[in-house]
Design an enzyme around this catalytic site. Structure first.
Site, short mmCIF file in Angstrom:
data_model
loop_
_atom_site.label_atom_id
_atom_site.label_comp_id
_atom_site.label_asym_id
_atom_site.label_seq_id
_atom_site.Cartn_x
_atom_site.Cartn_y
_atom_site.Cartn_z
NE ARG A 1 -4.96 6.41 -0.09
CZ ARG A 1 -6.28 6.44 -0.19
NH1 ARG A 1 -6.83 6.80 -1.32
NH2 ARG A 1 -7.03 6.14 0.84
CB ILE B 1 -1.49 9.62 10.89
CG1 ILE B 1 -0.84 8.85 12.05
CG2 ILE B 1 -0.43 10.15 9.91
CD1 ILE B 1 0.07 9.64 12.96
N GLY C 1 0.83 -1.21 0.00
CA GLY C 1 0.00 0.00 0.00
C GLY C 1 0.86 1.25 0.00
CB SER D 1 -4.33 1.37 14.59
OG SER D 1 -5.06 2.44 15.14
CB SER E 1 -4.75 -2.68 -4.16
OG SER E 1 -5.19 -1.42 -3.75
CE LYS F 1 -4.58 -1.20 11.10
NZ LYS F 1 -3.49 -1.34 10.12
CE1 TYR G 1 -7.69 0.46 10.47
CE2 TYR G 1 -7.72 1.44 12.68
CZ TYR G 1 -7.13 1.31 11.43
OH TYR G 1 -5.99 2.02 11.14
CB ALA H 1 -10.90 -7.20 15.96
P1 NAD Z 1 -4.51 5.23 3.10
O1 NAD Z 1 -5.92 4.79 2.87
O2 NAD Z 1 -4.09 6.55 2.58
O3 NAD Z 1 -3.48 4.13 2.56
C1 NAD Z 1 -3.73 2.76 2.63
C2 NAD Z 1 -3.07 2.11 1.43
O4 NAD Z 1 -3.33 0.69 1.47
C3 NAD Z 1 -3.66 2.63 0.10
O5 NAD Z 1 -2.59 2.89 -0.78
C4 NAD Z 1 -4.48 1.46 -0.40
O6 NAD Z 1 -4.59 1.37 -1.80
C5 NAD Z 1 -3.69 0.27 0.17
N1 NAD Z 1 -4.49 -0.95 0.21
C6 NAD Z 1 -5.74 -1.10 0.72
N2 NAD Z 1 -6.16 -2.36 0.52
C7 NAD Z 1 -5.17 -3.02 -0.12
C8 NAD Z 1 -4.99 -4.35 -0.59
N3 NAD Z 1 -5.96 -5.27 -0.46
N4 NAD Z 1 -3.83 -4.68 -1.21
C9 NAD Z 1 -2.85 -3.77 -1.36
N5 NAD Z 1 -2.95 -2.48 -0.92
C10 NAD Z 1 -4.09 -2.13 -0.32
O7 NAD Z 1 -4.30 5.14 4.65
P2 NAD Z 1 -3.08 5.58 5.60
O8 NAD Z 1 -3.64 6.52 6.58
O9 NAD Z 1 -1.88 5.94 4.82
O10 NAD Z 1 -2.86 4.19 6.37
C11 NAD Z 1 -1.71 3.37 6.21
C12 NAD Z 1 -1.70 2.35 7.34
O11 NAD Z 1 -1.64 3.03 8.60
C13 NAD Z 1 -2.96 1.49 7.41
O12 NAD Z 1 -2.64 0.18 7.79
C14 NAD Z 1 -3.78 2.15 8.50
O13 NAD Z 1 -4.68 1.27 9.11
C15 NAD Z 1 -2.67 2.60 9.44
N6 NAD Z 1 -3.05 3.67 10.36
C16 NAD Z 1 -3.44 4.88 9.90
C17 NAD Z 1 -3.79 5.87 10.81
C18 NAD Z 1 -4.22 7.25 10.40
O14 NAD Z 1 -4.62 8.03 11.27
N7 NAD Z 1 -4.17 7.61 9.13
C19 NAD Z 1 -3.76 5.59 12.18
C20 NAD Z 1 -3.37 4.34 12.60
C21 NAD Z 1 -3.00 3.39 11.68
#
Ligand code: NAD
Length: 247
Positions: free
Chosen positions: A15, A188, A12, A142, A37, A159, A155, A157
């Site tokens: 972005r 974030i 992922g 998370s 993806s 994490k 979510y 569960a």
């Molecule tokens: P985001 O939605 O911008 O990025 C998630 C990425 O995962 C995207 O590029 C998406 O295309 C990819 N993705 C989703 N399903 C997929 C699949 N089946 N196969 C391949 N790629 C896939 O979100 P983000 O905020 O950059 O989050 C990144 C990670 O950080 C995630 O695991 C999220 O749960 C975790 N997270 C984010 C926050 C926050 O506040 N943004 C907080 C805690 C944890």
């Protein structure tokens, strides 16, 4: 931090936090495989940014929730690079709903991508890393996997599952010189959180000791540390990057 000669896969990575992780690892000398993806255009943009830094980078499409695609991702990555030193299991989704309203598919989708995806990619790389006798796996969990959060049973569960997975795997493969750690980000600012309504954001802000939301770079810096030899005696841990939200 010096990652010269090291190669990394970021799931992922086109972005948000994944993109920032890819850029910071490359900036510190690593060559990169970006997994994506759907959005080939965005993945190619990140690849180009990394190439502009003078590093090697490739984009590989795979839905990591599917074991056969995860296997293909690792196979193709090893065709590009002789070895992979760093795996960042970053891909994740949310499908928020109170449990009364949560559809079974909302539960399944989140578990499939976040938890099973982490398993799929880790399992697919583990034999290779064991042969290399080195590696660092970093799983993006998370803070809600530690604290829980209403509307996020699925979510949270997934994490929390990642934290248990991280500890167990670290015990299985530590003697092969492979470290496995997790990062638990708080709030974030990314496209994932942009969609939340202002009231929810205000509520979060009240509980963040540092009084501001985190950036993708804040998380990426922790990944950089766990990727590097500076963390060579750290495994099985979860580093919380949340500005004090969970304290
Ligand atoms: P985001 O939605 O911008 O990025 C998630 C990425 O995962 C995207 O590029 C998406 O295309 C990819 N993705 C989703 N399903 C997929 C699949 N089946 N196969 C391949 N790629 C896939 O979100 P983000 O905020 O950059 O989050 C990144 C990670 O950080 C995630 O695991 C999220 O749960 C975790 N997270 C984010 C926050 C926050 O506040 N943004 C907080 C805690 C944890």
């Amino acid at each position: 931090m010096n990652l010269n000669g090291k190669n990394a896969i970021i799931t992922g990575g086109s972005r948000g936090i994944g993109k920032e992780i890819a850029l910071i690892l490359a900036k510190n000398g690593a060559d990169i495989v970006i997994n994506y993806s759907n959005n080939a255009k965005k993945a190619t943009e990140v690849v180009d940014m990394i190439k502009d830094m003078g590093r090697n980078a490739y984009a590989i499409k795979a839905d990591i929730s599917k074991m056969d695609e995860a296997k293909k991702l690792i196979k193709e990555a090893y065709e590009k690079f002789e070895k992979i030193d760093i795996l960042v299991n970053n891909a994740g989704i949310t499908r928020d709903n109170l449990i009364m309203r949560m559809k079974e598919e909302e539960w399944d989708d989140v578990i499939e991508v976040n938890l099973k995806g982490t398993f799929n990619v880790s399992k697919s790389i583990i034999r290779k890393m064991m042969k290399q006798k080195s590696g660092s796996i970093i799983n993006i969990s998370s803070v809600v996997g530690i604290t829980g959060n209403p509307g996020q049973c699925n979510y949270a569960a997934s994490k929390a599952g990642i934290i248990g997975f991280t500890k167990s795997l670290s015990k299985e493969i530590g003697k092969k010189n492979i470290r496995v750690n997790a990062i638990a980000p708080g709030f974030i600012q990314t496209e994932m959180t942009d969609n939340l309504n202002e009231d929810i954001k205000e509520e979060y802000l009240k509980n963040i000791s540092l009084g501001k939301f985190g950036s993708a770079l804040d998380v990426a810096n922790a990944v950089l540390f766990l990727s590097s030899d500076l963390s060579q005696y750290i495994t099985g841990q979860t580093i919380v990057v949340d500005g004090g939200l969970s304290v």
